[in-house]
Design an enzyme around this catalytic site. Structure first.
Site, PDB file in Angstrom:
ATOM      1  N   TYR A 270      46.062  40.383  33.723  1.00  0.00           N
ATOM      2  CA  TYR A 270      45.282  41.435  35.073  1.00  0.00           C
ATOM      3  C   TYR A 270      44.025  40.678  35.563  1.00  0.00           C
ATOM      4  CZ  TYR A 270      43.396  45.614  36.443  1.00  0.00           C
ATOM      5  OH  TYR A 270      42.737  46.768  36.734  1.00  0.00           O
TER       6      TYR A 270
ATOM      7  N   SER B 134      38.453  44.842  40.064  1.00  0.00           N
ATOM      8  CA  SER B 134      38.100  45.449  38.848  1.00  0.00           C
ATOM      9  C   SER B 134      37.176  44.989  38.156  1.00  0.00           C
ATOM     10  CB  SER B 134      39.490  44.960  38.104  1.00  0.00           C
ATOM     11  OG  SER B 134      39.176  44.873  36.644  1.00  0.00           O
TER      12      SER B 134
END
Ligand code: NDP
Length: 259
Positions: free
Chosen positions: A162, A149
């Site tokens: 995350y 990501s």
């Protein structure tokens, strides 16, 4: 005798397993691999969604199957790999795409929320990669593609588990690439920028200002689509990338090139 044409992007005869391949980025990648000729196993929990993805993959003209799998459950992951090998005869490509998110400040997170995100996004990548490894060795090589990501590079105040898990994905990718180079297994990660999926729809609806800021910061001035991850995934799944390993490739409309 004429030699066969050079066709490095062809996946005919290859078997791919895509975690979370039933929607969003995973489905975009699964369809890309299918268009390049691979048979595809979709491994996820929601079987209705997976049935829809399998139908779309079959419409491309390849064989596709759905395997029920929670990537945080080690025995379910081993069973998914065994099922894929039994039904398709082997395993060449794994895309570790399943991912979840909890948006909260670090001081507000429960241990359970932290563990949920880290278990799916990082431990799931470890479990699936480890289960797939012996099957790739049997085939004489393989490709592992891990989905990171922008939060593998940057961080955000409400995305601590995350960001930690996606940073971990990049480092785990490098470690596996080093360990498995001798087995002709290439391990790489893709770092998607901001892509329109169920995960980011929440942002668009609940935080329109943040959504606009992201679009403004992205040089191409838009979110990407799941299909736009397929080209890089096909590259990393084919012989075209046999000398590429341990990398983290941003596919982000330029989001990561400027501060
Ligand atoms: P979606 O929410 O659309 O898809 C998430 C997928 O993960 C679903 O297919 C879901 O399937 C699967 N999944 C979730 N938990 C589990 C589990 N425990 N076991 C197995 N599968 C699971 O999100 P995206 O398509 O946006 O995200 C895909 C990946 O891309 C994620 O890793 C995400 O972090 C990453 N990413 C996304 C970006 C974006 O802008 N959208 C940007 C950067 C990275 P099911 O519920 O059926 O199990």
């Amino acid at each position: 005798m004429a030699s066969a044409p050079f066709d490095p992007f062809n996946l005919k005869g290859k078997v791919a397993l895509v975690t979370g391949g039933n929607g969003g980025i995973g489905k975009g990648i699964a369809l890309g691999l299918a268009r390049a000729g691979a048979n595809v196993a979709v491994a996820a929990r929601n079987q209705d969604k997976s049935a829809g993805a399998v139908a779309e993959l079959e419409a491309v003209g390849v064989e596709a199957i759905s395997i029920s799998c929670d990537v945080t459950d080690g025995s379910a992951v081993s069973a998914a790999v065994a099922d894929c090998v039994e039904r398709f005869g082997g395993l060449d490509i794994v895309v570790n795409n399943s991912g979840v998110n909890v948006r909260k400040l670090p001081q507000e997170l429960s241990l359970e929320e932290w563990q949920t995100v880290v278990d799916v996004n990082l431990t799931g990548v470890f479990l699936m990669s480890q289960a797939a490894y012996p099957e790739m060795v049997k085939r004489g090589g393989g490709k592992v593609i891990n989905i990171g990501s922008m939060m593998s590079i940057f961080a955000n105040e409400t995305l601590s588990p995350y960001s930690a898990s996606k940073g971990g994905v990049v480092q785990f990718t490098k470690a596996c690439a080093a360990a498995w180079a001798k087995d002709n297994i290439q391990v790489n990660s893709i770092l998607p920028g901001w892509i329109t999926t169920d995960m980011t729809d929440v942002l668009r609806v609940n935080s329109p200002e943040r959504y606009r800021t992201i679009v403004e910061r992205t040089p191409v001035k838009r979110f990407g689509t799941p299909d736009e991850l397929a080209g890089t995934a096909v590259f990393l799944a084919t012989a075209a990338s046999d000398f590429v390993t341990g990398t983290a490739i941003p596919v982000d409309g330029g989001y990561s090139i400027q501060s």
